[in-house]
Scaffold this active site. Structure first.
Site, PDB file in Angstrom:
ATOM      1  N   ASP A 198       0.812  -1.226   0.000  1.00 11.98           N
ATOM      2  CA  ASP A 198       0.000   0.000   0.000  1.00 11.98           C
ATOM      3  C   ASP A 198       0.842   1.271   0.000  1.00 11.98           C
ATOM      4  OD1 ASP A 198      -2.202  -1.746   0.237  1.00 11.98           O
ATOM      5  OD2 ASP A 198      -2.034  -1.717   2.417  1.00 11.98           O
TER       6      ASP A 198
ATOM      7  N   GLU B 243     -11.507   1.253  -3.707  1.00 16.26           N
ATOM      8  CA  GLU B 243     -10.823   1.683  -2.490  1.00 16.26           C
ATOM      9  C   GLU B 243      -9.550   2.441  -2.845  1.00 16.26           C
ATOM     10  OE1 GLU B 243     -10.231  -2.009  -0.473  1.00 16.26           O
ATOM     11  OE2 GLU B 243      -8.874  -2.801  -1.987  1.00 16.26           O
TER      12      GLU B 243
END
Length: 557
Positions: A64, A236
């Site tokens: 991420d 997302e």
């Protein structure tokens, strides 16, 4: 007298908020002399041509990635989930060579990790800089929700979390427009009952930077994904940025596994409506042949940054399986150039594999004097520093300090605890990331004279999936043993007895799926060779982290 009362009140408030960082007074001590890790991946053996860089830029469990630029420096953060310290902060001048500055979550008092699974906790962070302040937005899953931490210096100290209690969901990020107005975006439940499993939405709300507070209405920018009629899942990781007259909304879509992708939409107005790019996704590896050599899978969760020379670059995550499916190194950080086509950013044309070697950014002042974070290398800790090397991680935030580097310089002394690797607290375990498909990891340790202690080296994926290559007193001898946790089952796979009572050397090696375990008895002797180590893979163990390796000690009863 009033000021004395104020000081006393402040003292007791801090004392109650801070964890107890004291050692167990009567516990025996295990002493580790050194720890060494060596990576031996075949894909990293290829020579690196001049002007090139190697992908991944951060090998191992660095998922991420989010990146921002301040002047000529870039700053990058990653998820750490249930590990402590949380959210590493890296600095680079060329997007290739990264120096670890510190962590956003370095004080146990900042967040509560008690009882969390290793893949809960700190999800995808996003880093931003505005007007001399760094902002990191994040979600503490199952233990508090969304928050912001700030710092004037990216190396810290970072503030205690400011909670964004008004919003649910995950993956918050910040956008500051040219007029100074700021906005927080995040993934949340859709405005209507979900139409299918994985149906989510991207929301936005204005944010007051002075009061650190959400204000005004909260609105949906994107419902479901780029085409809700196709039932896209898990929209997302939103990032909003502006280039020219266009606002761009970039998101991950398809979930974090093999269908992961990155999509882009744009609008002339910050509140939209946002229209999708007709050639979405702008990044994915899901359509490539599974049989390709040295594949990178799960690619997505990207962030964009503009370099000082006007070029654009994307940081993103991907995984390197050893058999097309299983991987123990977690989700890693990759770098790719961004191409602009008719005012649309494209990270990688569909059908193209992520390269392991690519042309490097042409940026000056490259800082090459940093510890290697990719390629094949050897990393050794002699435990001769006054502070713990920042590469080490703990499982959840500690309540007390069970390790010591000062009492015996050049050694790591560990006070074993009752907490096991399969518990939900903070075991006496220090882990560093497994960054290679083929590796060796070893240590040398001295057991206490008292029985009732086991110590050695662990390979840890989560509380239900790990190995422990340990040693314990057995009368006048020492027993070396190997435990394996696979789901709810703990097995002792092998054991051997040593007559030596001095320092004990242990080693774990990995080659894709196969893990082997050794002890030193006038040379390395195998305790068990070529065990099926796929329990350490994300595919088997579940979750979002990679495997870690390091010293572990526990009390036995």
């Amino acid at each position: 007298m009033a000021w004395v009362l104020v000081l006393l009140a402040a003292f007791f408030s801090v004392a109650q908020a801070a964890p107890r960082l004291e050692r167990q007074g009567s516990a025996p001590t295990v002493s580790f002399d050194w720890f060494e890790y060596t990576g031996k991946d075949a894909v990293f053996e290829s020579p690196l041509p001049a002007g090139s860089y190697r992908n991944p830029i951060l090998a191992g469990f660095y998922p991420d990635p989010s990146v921002t630029r301040v002047g000529g420096k870039f700053y990058l953060v990653n998820s750490t989930f249930g590990y402590f310290p949380g959210i590493p902060v890296f600095e680079s001048s060329d997007l290739v060579h990264w120096r670890l500055l510190g962590h956003v979550l370095e004080r146990p008092s900042q967040l509560r990790f008690d009882g969390l699974g290793i893949s809960r906790g700190v999800f995808a962070p996003a880093i931003h800089h505005h007007d001399g302040v760094f902002y990191v937005l994040n979600t503490l899953v199952d233990s508090g929700g969304n928050f912001i931490s700030t710092a004037k210096n990216p190396a810290g100290p970072w503030s205690d979390p400011v909670w964004l209690a008004e919003i649910d969901g995950i993956d918050p990020s910040l956008f500051v427009d040219a007029d100074g107005k700021a906005y927080v975006l995040n993934n949340g439940v859709p405005p209507e009952p979900p139409k299918y499993d994985g149906h989510r939405a991207i929301w936005m709300q204005e944010f007051d930077l002075q009061r650190m507070k959400l204000i005004g209405p909260r609105r949906v920018l994107l419902n479901g994904g780029v085409d809700i009629s196709k039932q896209p899942v898990w929209i997302e990781g939103p990032h909003l940025f502006k280039r020219g007259e266009w606002y761009y909304l970039m998101c991950a879509e398809g979930g974090t596994s093999v269908n992961h992708s990155e999509v882009i939409l744009r609008s002339r107005a910050v509140w939209g409506p946002y229209a999708p790019y007709e050639n979405n996704p702008i990044l994915t590896q899901r359509d490539l042949p599974k049989e390709r050599a040295n594949p990178v899978i799960n690619a997505g969760h990207a962030d964009l940054v503009e370099a000082p020379d006007g070029t654009w670059w994307a940081t993103l995550l991907g995984s390197r399986p050893y058999d097309g499916v299983n991987y123990h190194t977690g989700r890693e950080t990759y770098l790719l150039p961004v191409t602009w086509k008719n005012d649309w950013p494209v990270i990688l044309e569909q059908g193209r594999p992520i390269p392991h070697i690519a042309t490097a950014p042409k940026l000056p002042n490259a800082n090459r004097d940093v510890a290697p974070l990719t390629g094949n290398f050897t990393w050794r800790d002699e435990f001769d520093r006054r502070e713990l090397n920042p590469a080490w991680l703990q499982v959840r935030a500690p309540k007390r300090q069970w390790f010591d580097l000062a009492s015996e310089p050049g050694r790591l002394n560990v006070a074993p605890t009752d907490e096991r690797l399969d518990g939900k607290a903070n075991p006496a375990y220090l882990g560093r990331r497994q960054q290679h498909l083929a590796f060796e990891a070893g240590t040398s340790l001295r057991l206490p004279k008292e029985p009732g202690v086991a110590a050695g080296i662990a390979a840890f994926q989560n509380g239900q999936h790990w190995y422990f290559l340990g040693a314990r007193r057995d009368g006048d001898a020492v027993q070396v043993f190997l435990e394996k946790q696979n789901g709810a089952t703990t097995q002792q796979l092998a054991a051997a007895t040593l007559k030596s009572t001095g320092d004990i050397k242990l080693k774990i090696t990995g080659e894709g799926r196969e893990y082997s375990f050794y002890y030193d008895a006038r040379g390395w002797q195998p305790l068990l060779k070529n065990d099926d180590g796929s329990i350490l893979s994300t595919e088997v163990a579940g979750g979002f982290v990679g495997a870690t390796l390091g010293p572990h000690a526990r009390l036995e009863h």
